[in-house]
Design a protein around this motif. Structure first.
Motif, PDB file in Angstrom:
ATOM      1  N   ALA A  99       0.831  -1.207   0.000  1.00 22.13           N
ATOM      2  CA  ALA A  99       0.000   0.000   0.000  1.00 22.13           C
ATOM      3  C   ALA A  99       0.864   1.256   0.000  1.00 22.13           C
ATOM      4  N   GLU A 100       1.978   1.213   0.741  1.00 20.55           N
ATOM      5  CA  GLU A 100       2.880   2.356   0.754  1.00 20.55           C
ATOM      6  C   GLU A 100       3.479   2.598  -0.628  1.00 20.55           C
ATOM      7  N   GLN A 101       3.820   1.512  -1.333  1.00 27.81           N
ATOM      8  CA  GLN A 101       4.370   1.667  -2.670  1.00 27.81           C
ATOM      9  C   GLN A 101       3.343   2.297  -3.614  1.00 27.81           C
ATOM     10  N   VAL A 102       2.090   1.850  -3.486  1.00 27.07           N
ATOM     11  CA  VAL A 102       1.032   2.460  -4.306  1.00 27.07           C
ATOM     12  C   VAL A 102       0.893   3.940  -3.976  1.00 27.07           C
ATOM     13  N   GLN A 103       1.019   4.232  -2.670  1.00 28.89           N
ATOM     14  CA  GLN A 103       0.910   5.632  -2.252  1.00 28.89           C
ATOM     15  C   GLN A 103       2.052   6.459  -2.826  1.00 28.89           C
ATOM     16  N   GLN A 104       3.253   5.877  -2.864  1.00 26.88           N
ATOM     17  CA  GLN A 104       4.389   6.593  -3.432  1.00 26.88           C
ATOM     18  C   GLN A 104       4.196   6.818  -4.921  1.00 26.88           C
ATOM     19  N   MET A 105       3.583   5.853  -5.596  1.00 29.20           N
ATOM     20  CA  MET A 105       3.306   6.043  -7.020  1.00 29.20           C
ATOM     21  C   MET A 105       2.309   7.181  -7.233  1.00 29.20           C
ATOM     22  N   LYS A 106       1.321   7.235  -6.345  1.00 29.30           N
ATOM     23  CA  LYS A 106       0.371   8.355  -6.437  1.00 29.30           C
ATOM     24  C   LYS A 106       1.073   9.681  -6.208  1.00 29.30           C
ATOM     25  N   LEU A 107       1.990   9.687  -5.238  1.00 28.61           N
ATOM     26  CA  LEU A 107       2.719  10.917  -4.950  1.00 28.61           C
ATOM     27  C   LEU A 107       3.579  11.332  -6.140  1.00 28.61           C
ATOM     28  N   ALA A 108       4.217  10.341  -6.789  1.00 25.80           N
ATOM     29  CA  ALA A 108       5.035  10.661  -7.961  1.00 25.80           C
ATOM     30  C   ALA A 108       4.165  11.237  -9.081  1.00 25.80           C
ATOM     31  N   ALA A 109       2.966  10.649  -9.242  1.00 26.04           N
ATOM     32  CA  ALA A 109       2.072  11.169 -10.280  1.00 26.04           C
ATOM     33  C   ALA A 109       1.643  12.594  -9.968  1.00 26.04           C
ATOM     34  N   LEU A 110       1.372  12.856  -8.682  1.00 23.28           N
ATOM     35  CA  LEU A 110       1.001  14.218  -8.304  1.00 23.28           C
ATOM     36  C   LEU A 110       2.167  15.180  -8.517  1.00 23.28           C
ATOM     37  N   GLY A 111       3.368  14.704  -8.261  1.00 24.76           N
ATOM     38  CA  GLY A 111       4.525  15.568  -8.473  1.00 24.76           C
ATOM     39  C   GLY A 111       4.686  15.964  -9.920  1.00 24.76           C
ATOM     40  N   ARG A 112       4.414  15.018 -10.821  1.00 25.25           N
ATOM     41  CA  ARG A 112       4.515  15.352 -12.251  1.00 25.25           C
ATOM     42  C   ARG A 112       3.446  16.350 -12.691  1.00 25.25           C
ATOM     43  N   LEU A 113       2.328  16.340 -11.966  1.00 23.67           N
ATOM     44  CA  LEU A 113       1.266  17.280 -12.315  1.00 23.67           C
ATOM     45  C   LEU A 113       1.486  18.675 -11.731  1.00 23.67           C
ATOM     46  N   THR A 114       2.391  18.777 -10.774  1.00 20.76           N
ATOM     47  CA  THR A 114       2.557  20.037 -10.047  1.00 20.76           C
ATOM     48  C   THR A 114       2.901  21.193 -10.970  1.00 20.76           C
ATOM     49  N   ALA A 115       3.858  20.973 -11.852  1.00 22.10           N
ATOM     50  CA  ALA A 115       4.304  22.062 -12.722  1.00 22.10           C
ATOM     51  C   ALA A 115       3.167  22.544 -13.635  1.00 22.10           C
ATOM     52  N   SER A 116       2.458  21.575 -14.221  1.00 22.75           N
ATOM     53  CA  SER A 116       1.372  21.976 -15.132  1.00 22.75           C
ATOM     54  C   SER A 116       0.249  22.680 -14.376  1.00 22.75           C
ATOM     55  N   ILE A 117      -0.022  22.237 -13.144  1.00 24.49           N
ATOM     56  CA  ILE A 117      -1.069  22.891 -12.348  1.00 24.49           C
ATOM     57  C   ILE A 117      -0.664  24.325 -12.046  1.00 24.49           C
TER      58      ILE A 117
END
Length: 546
Positions: free
Chosen positions: A313-331
């Motif tokens: 579950a933590e690994q899935v959470q880290q993947m979500k965090l990485a995806a959010l990080g990639r969206l940060t700049a565009s947001i």
């Protein structure tokens, strides 16, 4: 974590070292075989002297024969002790023993009447051994020495007139054979040494690869267990032993040492098409097993991989965090700037004359929703600032008192809205004070939104505790609401998940992320009376340094 093996850290599994060692071992074996032959031959020569029948050897000079054979046997016994202790060095033992062989055989040959006795052929064994022990040039020199010794013995026999006829041709031919034996033996020995060196290098590679594989397996976070067809443990790594709470060396023991996993394996062996289900370990954690066959059928050897569900579950959470990080700049570029323009335009419209009540209500909606979107963007941008950690050795008791006063002032709460319960003594933790302030602010804001205040006006209770040895410190944030329903309790830390119409769903998510980057944990539970309790568990303040 297991330590790196000494052979990998120091490089003692060196190809060059082990190749030279293998060549040396080959020469020691040759010396031992040569000495075994020497001991048997010398013993037989000595025993033949004392037989009653006509003696086949030593008939011309019995005294020389007896002393030579006896001395040769004594030398062989002494050489066996030298070989066992490996003193002196290999090179010197080879020189001494080969010279002693040549001298003893020539003396026995002379005492037995020369070439006609046939003892000269024993020099072939010594020359062949020398080609392995000495290398090509020294082997040829030793063959020349043996040939010259034969010719010298033939000349001495002729001078003593011990034989009726003399044949230098036979001695010359035997000398030539000595040279051929030295050349061929050196070539064969060199090829053999190269083959053994290659095999040794392959063995070194396999040994290093085995140690690397074992090191990797032992340090995997995934548990690995190898079972034979009788469900006995053949291999297990540290993670699996920790998951199953095994101690000592479980190798060779039956899988019944872990009853849940044993039942799961038995059920999987009997069910031909079903995947194994999850099971709980001794500590109550949920594990996901993956079973692979090593022999091609379920009744044979098995390899079991145990994955901690919480880790997954933590690994899935880290993947979500990485995806959010990639969206940060565009947001930041695509959302923040338009929202700023909309908010600014709304402010300009509010300054216009002639606006009726409906227009002002719509402008208030624009202002409110623009602020909410801007808050979402700000919260997401904070996820990209996790590397800016400035941990300090913080005396948290006095820090909490200051924080309570500051929080009540900034959020417009009564002074008694936050109930602070501490141990009354200095307690130190290592954390970034700014991150801790934001975590507590998010938790208090979450309590205000969803729980409200009790009859006394209290919003939350901050309870600081530690164990007796003071190595573990935790801070509980307890609200006065009815608690979180069981059907959504597993989703409270998910990003953008909220039941509030005005919330962003990022407060608890960011709070947990900030705790993790400070080596702390944030988990949800229930207090004794069923109230919601968010616990921050700090790591030992001496456990990590910056």
């Amino acid at each position: 974590m297991n330590p790196i093996p000494e052979t990998l850290r120091t490089g003692s599994f060196s190809r060059r070292d082990l190749t030279g060692e293998a060549a040396g071992e080959l020469r020691w074996r040759v010396l031992r075989l040569l000495n075994l032959f020497r001991t048997i031959a010398a013993g037989v020569f000595t025993l033949l002297y004392f037989q009653d029948s006509p003696q086949p050897f030593g008939s011309h000079q019995p005294a020389l024969y007896l002393w030579t054979s006896t001395g040769y046997f004594v030398f062989a016994v002494a050489a066996s002790f030298a070989l066992r202790t490996r003193w002196p060095a290999l090179r010197w033992q080879a020189y001494i023993q080969l010279i002693a062989d040549a001298l003893a055989i020539i003396l026995l040959l002379h005492a037995s009447g020369g070439q006609s006795s046939g003892l000269g052929s024993m020099l072939f064994i010594a020359v062949a051994a020398g080609s392995i022990l000495l290398g090509q040039r020294l082997a040829l020199a030793y063959a020349a020495l043996a040939a010259l010794a034969l010719l010298a013995e033939q000349t001495l026999t002729q001078l003593e007139n011990l034989a009726g006829s003399f044949n230098y041709t036979a001695s010359g031919i035997m000398g030539a054979i000595f040279f051929a034996t030295a050349l061929v033996g050196s070539w064969i020995a060199e090829r053999f040494r190269e083959s053994e060196a290659l095999a040794t290098r392959r063995g070194v590679d396999l040994a290093n690869l085995s140690q690397v594989n074992n090191l990797v397996i032992q340090n995997l976070r995934t548990g690995v267990i190898v079972l034979d067809e009788d469900n006995r443990i053949r291999q297990i790594n540290a993670a699996a032993m920790r998951y199953l709470d095994l101690h000592g060396s479980p190798k060779g023991r039956e899988m019944s040492v872990s009853a849940p996993l044993s039942q799961l394996v038995e059920g999987w062996r009997s069910a031909r098409h079903e995947m194994p289900g999850n099971f709980r370990g001794p500590d109550g954690n949920l594990f996901i097993p993956v079973i692979q066959t090593l022999s091609g059928h379920r009744d044979g050897s098995l390899m079991i991989f145990l994955e901690d569900a919480e880790t997954a579950a933590e690994q899935v959470q880290q993947m979500k965090l990485a995806a959010l990080g990639r969206l940060t700049a565009s947001i930041a570029h695509e959302v923040r700037n338009p929202i700023g323009a909309i908010s600014h335009a709304g402010q300009l419209l509010e300054e216009s004359a002639g606006l009726d009540d409906d227009d002002r209500r719509f402008l208030a909606i624009i202002r409110e929703q623009s602020g909410r979107v801007n808050e979402i963007v700000e919260n997401i941008l904070q996820l990209g600032r996790r590397e800016r950690i400035r941990p300090e050795r913080l005396e948290i008791t006095s820090w909490l008192r200051d924080f309570v006063m500051e929080c009540c002032d900034t959020q417009g709460l009564p002074n008694d809205a936050i109930d602070l319960d501490t141990t009354g003594e200095d307690v130190f933790v290592r954390i970034d004070p700014g991150h801790l302030r934001q975590v507590l602010a998010n938790l208090i804001d979450n309590a205000r939104r969803h729980a409200g205040a009790n009859a006394n006006g209290e919003v939350v209770k901050l309870r600081l505790s530690r164990n007796g040895s003071a190595s573990t410190v935790w801070l509980d944030v307890v609200d006065y609401g009815p608690g979180i329903p069981d059907d959504i309790v597993n989703r409270v830390f998910e990003p953008f998940y909220t039941h509030s119409r005005t919330g962003t769903g990022l407060g608890l998510f960011i709070a947990r992320e900030l705790c993790e980057c400070n080596h702390a944990t944030l988990k949800y539970g229930q207090d004794f009376d069923g109230r919601s309790c968010f616990r921050i568990r700090f790591q030992d303040e001496n456990a990590w340094l910056t």
